[in-house]
Design an enzyme around this catalytic site. Structure first.
Site, mmCIF file in Angstrom:
data_model
loop_
_atom_site.group_PDB
_atom_site.id
_atom_site.type_symbol
_atom_site.label_atom_id
_atom_site.label_comp_id
_atom_site.label_asym_id
_atom_site.label_seq_id
_atom_site.Cartn_x
_atom_site.Cartn_y
_atom_site.Cartn_z
ATOM 1 N N LYS A 13 0.831 -1.213 0.000
ATOM 2 C CA LYS A 13 0.000 0.000 0.000
ATOM 3 C C LYS A 13 0.865 1.262 0.000
ATOM 4 O O LYS A 13 0.669 2.160 -0.808
ATOM 5 C CB LYS A 13 -0.936 0.010 1.228
ATOM 6 C CG LYS A 13 -1.877 -1.177 1.297
ATOM 7 C CD LYS A 13 -2.784 -1.125 2.508
ATOM 8 C CE LYS A 13 -2.069 -1.234 3.833
ATOM 9 N NZ LYS A 13 -1.368 -2.508 4.066
ATOM 10 N N ARG A 89 -9.896 -0.921 8.810
ATOM 11 C CA ARG A 89 -9.416 -2.284 9.010
ATOM 12 C C ARG A 89 -10.454 -3.155 9.696
ATOM 13 O O ARG A 89 -10.213 -4.346 9.887
ATOM 14 C CB ARG A 89 -8.159 -2.254 9.876
ATOM 15 C CG ARG A 89 -6.854 -2.203 9.100
ATOM 16 C CD ARG A 89 -5.752 -2.043 10.125
ATOM 17 N NE ARG A 89 -4.497 -2.574 9.761
ATOM 18 C CZ ARG A 89 -3.440 -1.828 9.413
ATOM 19 N NH1 ARG A 89 -3.549 -0.530 9.281
ATOM 20 N NH2 ARG A 89 -2.288 -2.390 9.184
ATOM 21 N N ARG A 128 11.706 -5.193 4.934
ATOM 22 C CA ARG A 128 11.379 -3.771 4.723
ATOM 23 C C ARG A 128 12.297 -2.869 5.538
ATOM 24 O O ARG A 128 12.558 -3.124 6.698
ATOM 25 C CB ARG A 128 9.923 -3.536 5.142
ATOM 26 C CG ARG A 128 9.528 -2.067 5.159
ATOM 27 C CD ARG A 128 8.035 -1.877 5.085
ATOM 28 N NE ARG A 128 7.300 -2.329 6.249
ATOM 29 C CZ ARG A 128 5.973 -2.288 6.354
ATOM 30 N NH1 ARG A 128 5.229 -1.835 5.358
ATOM 31 N NH2 ARG A 128 5.377 -2.727 7.443
ATOM 32 N N ARG A 162 11.081 -0.999 11.154
ATOM 33 C CA ARG A 162 9.984 -0.797 12.090
ATOM 34 C C ARG A 162 10.026 -1.860 13.177
ATOM 35 O O ARG A 162 10.245 -3.028 12.891
ATOM 36 C CB ARG A 162 8.640 -0.867 11.347
ATOM 37 C CG ARG A 162 8.220 0.467 10.775
ATOM 38 C CD ARG A 162 7.033 0.366 9.866
ATOM 39 N NE ARG A 162 5.897 -0.372 10.416
ATOM 40 C CZ ARG A 162 4.720 -0.483 9.805
ATOM 41 N NH1 ARG A 162 4.531 0.102 8.631
ATOM 42 N NH2 ARG A 162 3.745 -1.174 10.349
ATOM 43 N N ARG A 173 0.446 -9.709 13.846
ATOM 44 C CA ARG A 173 -0.146 -8.669 12.982
ATOM 45 C C ARG A 173 -0.878 -9.306 11.820
ATOM 46 O O ARG A 173 -1.976 -8.901 11.472
ATOM 47 C CB ARG A 173 0.943 -7.758 12.422
ATOM 48 C CG ARG A 173 1.361 -6.677 13.373
ATOM 49 C CD ARG A 173 2.552 -5.936 12.832
ATOM 50 N NE ARG A 173 2.258 -5.166 11.641
ATOM 51 C CZ ARG A 173 3.164 -4.858 10.708
ATOM 52 N NH1 ARG A 173 4.406 -5.283 10.828
ATOM 53 N NH2 ARG A 173 2.823 -4.137 9.690
HETATM 54 P P1 ADP Z 1 2.212 -1.875 3.224
HETATM 55 O O1 ADP Z 1 2.198 -0.353 3.176
HETATM 56 O O2 ADP Z 1 1.017 -2.477 2.520
HETATM 57 O O3 ADP Z 1 2.389 -2.437 4.603
HETATM 58 P P2 ADP Z 1 4.772 -1.621 1.829
HETATM 59 O O4 ADP Z 1 4.415 -0.763 0.661
HETATM 60 O O5 ADP Z 1 5.534 -0.976 2.937
HETATM 61 O O6 ADP Z 1 3.459 -2.380 2.383
HETATM 62 O O7 ADP Z 1 5.579 -2.881 1.256
HETATM 63 C C1 ADP Z 1 6.115 -3.869 2.142
HETATM 64 C C2 ADP Z 1 7.508 -4.281 1.677
HETATM 65 O O8 ADP Z 1 7.409 -4.998 0.440
HETATM 66 C C3 ADP Z 1 8.436 -3.089 1.408
HETATM 67 O O9 ADP Z 1 9.747 -3.452 1.817
HETATM 68 C C4 ADP Z 1 8.340 -2.885 -0.118
HETATM 69 O O10 ADP Z 1 9.570 -2.343 -0.648
HETATM 70 C C5 ADP Z 1 8.115 -4.313 -0.615
HETATM 71 N N1 ADP Z 1 7.205 -4.378 -1.780
HETATM 72 C C6 ADP Z 1 6.132 -3.572 -2.045
HETATM 73 N N2 ADP Z 1 5.520 -3.945 -3.187
HETATM 74 C C7 ADP Z 1 6.216 -5.021 -3.659
HETATM 75 C C8 ADP Z 1 6.090 -5.882 -4.822
HETATM 76 N N3 ADP Z 1 5.117 -5.700 -5.728
HETATM 77 N N4 ADP Z 1 6.987 -6.881 -4.958
HETATM 78 C C9 ADP Z 1 7.968 -7.078 -4.041
HETATM 79 N N5 ADP Z 1 8.156 -6.318 -2.948
HETATM 80 C C10 ADP Z 1 7.285 -5.294 -2.742
HETATM 81 P P1 AMP Z 2 0.526 -0.061 9.347
HETATM 82 O O1 AMP Z 2 1.563 1.010 9.246
HETATM 83 O O2 AMP Z 2 -0.679 0.216 8.485
HETATM 84 O O3 AMP Z 2 1.083 -1.441 9.143
HETATM 85 O O4 AMP Z 2 -0.022 0.003 10.855
HETATM 86 C C1 AMP Z 2 0.826 -0.244 11.953
HETATM 87 C C2 AMP Z 2 -0.012 -0.513 13.202
HETATM 88 O O5 AMP Z 2 -0.793 0.658 13.542
HETATM 89 C C3 AMP Z 2 -1.026 -1.648 13.084
HETATM 90 O O6 AMP Z 2 -0.448 -2.926 13.321
HETATM 91 C C4 AMP Z 2 -2.050 -1.256 14.141
HETATM 92 O O7 AMP Z 2 -1.594 -1.585 15.451
HETATM 93 C C5 AMP Z 2 -2.078 0.265 14.040
HETATM 94 N N1 AMP Z 2 -3.094 0.691 13.066
HETATM 95 C C6 AMP Z 2 -2.884 1.318 11.864
HETATM 96 N N2 AMP Z 2 -4.051 1.539 11.240
HETATM 97 C C7 AMP Z 2 -5.024 1.034 12.045
HETATM 98 C C8 AMP Z 2 -6.457 0.921 11.961
HETATM 99 N N3 AMP Z 2 -7.123 1.372 10.892
HETATM 100 N N4 AMP Z 2 -7.118 0.335 12.993
HETATM 101 C C9 AMP Z 2 -6.459 -0.108 14.064
HETATM 102 N N5 AMP Z 2 -5.129 -0.068 14.205
HETATM 103 C C10 AMP Z 2 -4.420 0.498 13.219
#
Ligand code: ADP
Ligand code: AMP
Length: 217
Positions: A13, A89, A128, A162, A173
């Site tokens: 995302k 969520r 990541r 993170r 998670r």
């Molecule tokens: P989210 O915001 O949904 O938690 P991220 O955008 O941070 O996910 O992506 C999670 C990890 O996967 C990051 O390290 C990113 O660089 C990698 N990533 C994102 N999209 C892809 C893809 N299409 N293929 C491989 N790795 C990806």
């Molecule tokens: P994310 O960066 O989206 O992976 O979110 C990191 C953490 O923040 C999650 O594991 C939750 O603990 C909290 N969080 C983020 N968005 C939400 C949501 N919409 N509802 C509840 N918890 C959230």
């Protein structure tokens, strides 16, 4: 344009959001980023959220909904529209968003689901890493910086992992989020708003699908 990016943690995302803001005028609102910011500033919301985030659990709906409600009321969103990332969520949050969006006169135009099998996500999350200066997201194997140790976007040399991407938290998670995923998909599918994209392709390929959906909204 007012959209929601949906997908399990690690689906991509944030990565797609970085690309979307380059091509479309829309405000990226990540509840996870907002909570991390609040935690680093040690605000009341941040301290409250930390106890849940550290365990890989969801922050309570009332807290999260209040944060989003306040953010969506701001002028930049009125002007450019929103791109929610990581919210909603839960079904309660999705229902709350319907009301919030109506109150600010910004109904959702579309929900993009970045679809990735849970088995792929552990590797995505554990590799990541993030630029400490500008927040750009990288991956050890799938998206390394062009020059080793230097952020492509801002040139910084400082990166972090993170806390909740460490293996102890990742498992919980994913479990928590997978449970909520299907009812949310059904919620938006029933409203006729859902657009599904295969998230197990190269980042550029995923983006070309996302872009063509957004251009036709
Ligand atoms: P989210 O915001 O949904 O938690 P991220 O955008 O941070 O996910 O992506 C999670 C990890 O996967 C990051 O390290 C990113 O660089 C990698 N990533 C994102 N999209 C892809 C893809 N299409 N293929 C491989 N790795 C990806
Ligand atoms: P994310 O960066 O989206 O992976 O979110 C990191 C953490 O923040 C999650 O594991 C939750 O603990 C909290 N969080 C983020 N968005 C939400 C949501 N919409 N509802 C509840 N918890 C959230």
């Amino acid at each position: 344009m007012n959209i929601v990016l949906m997908g399990l943690p690690g689906a991509g995302k944030g990565t797609q959001a970085e690309r979307i803001v380059e091509d479309f005028s829309v405000i990226h609102i990540s509840t996870g980023d907002m909570f991390r910011q609040a935690m680093s500033e040690k605000t009341e919301v941040g301290l409250n959220a930390k106890s849940f985030i550290d365990k890989g659990e969801l922050v309570p709906d009332e807290v999260t909904e209040a944060v989003v409600q306040e953010r969506l009321a701001k002028d930049d969103v009125q002007k450019n529209g929103y791109m929610l990332d990581g919210f909603p969520r839960t079904i309660a949050q999705a229902e709350a968003l319907q009301t919030i969006a109506k109150n600010v006169n910004k109904p959702i135009d579309g929900v993009i689901l970045i679809d990735v099998k849970p088995e792929v996500l552990v590797e995505r999350l554990s590799g990541r890493y993030i630029c400490s200066n500008c927040g750009a997201t990288y991956h050890k194997m799938f998206k390394p910086t062009k020059v080793e140790g230097t952020c492509d976007v801002c040139g910084s040399h400082d990166f972090y992992q993170r806390e909740d991407d460490k293996p102890e938290t990742v498992k919980n998670r994913l479990k928590v989020n997978i449970e909520m995923n299907t009812p949310l998909i059904d919620f938006y599918s029933d409203l006729g708003l859902l657009y599904k994209v295969d998230g197990e392709q190269e980042i550029d390929e995923v983006y070309s699908k996302v872009k063509s959906i957004l251009q036709n909204l």
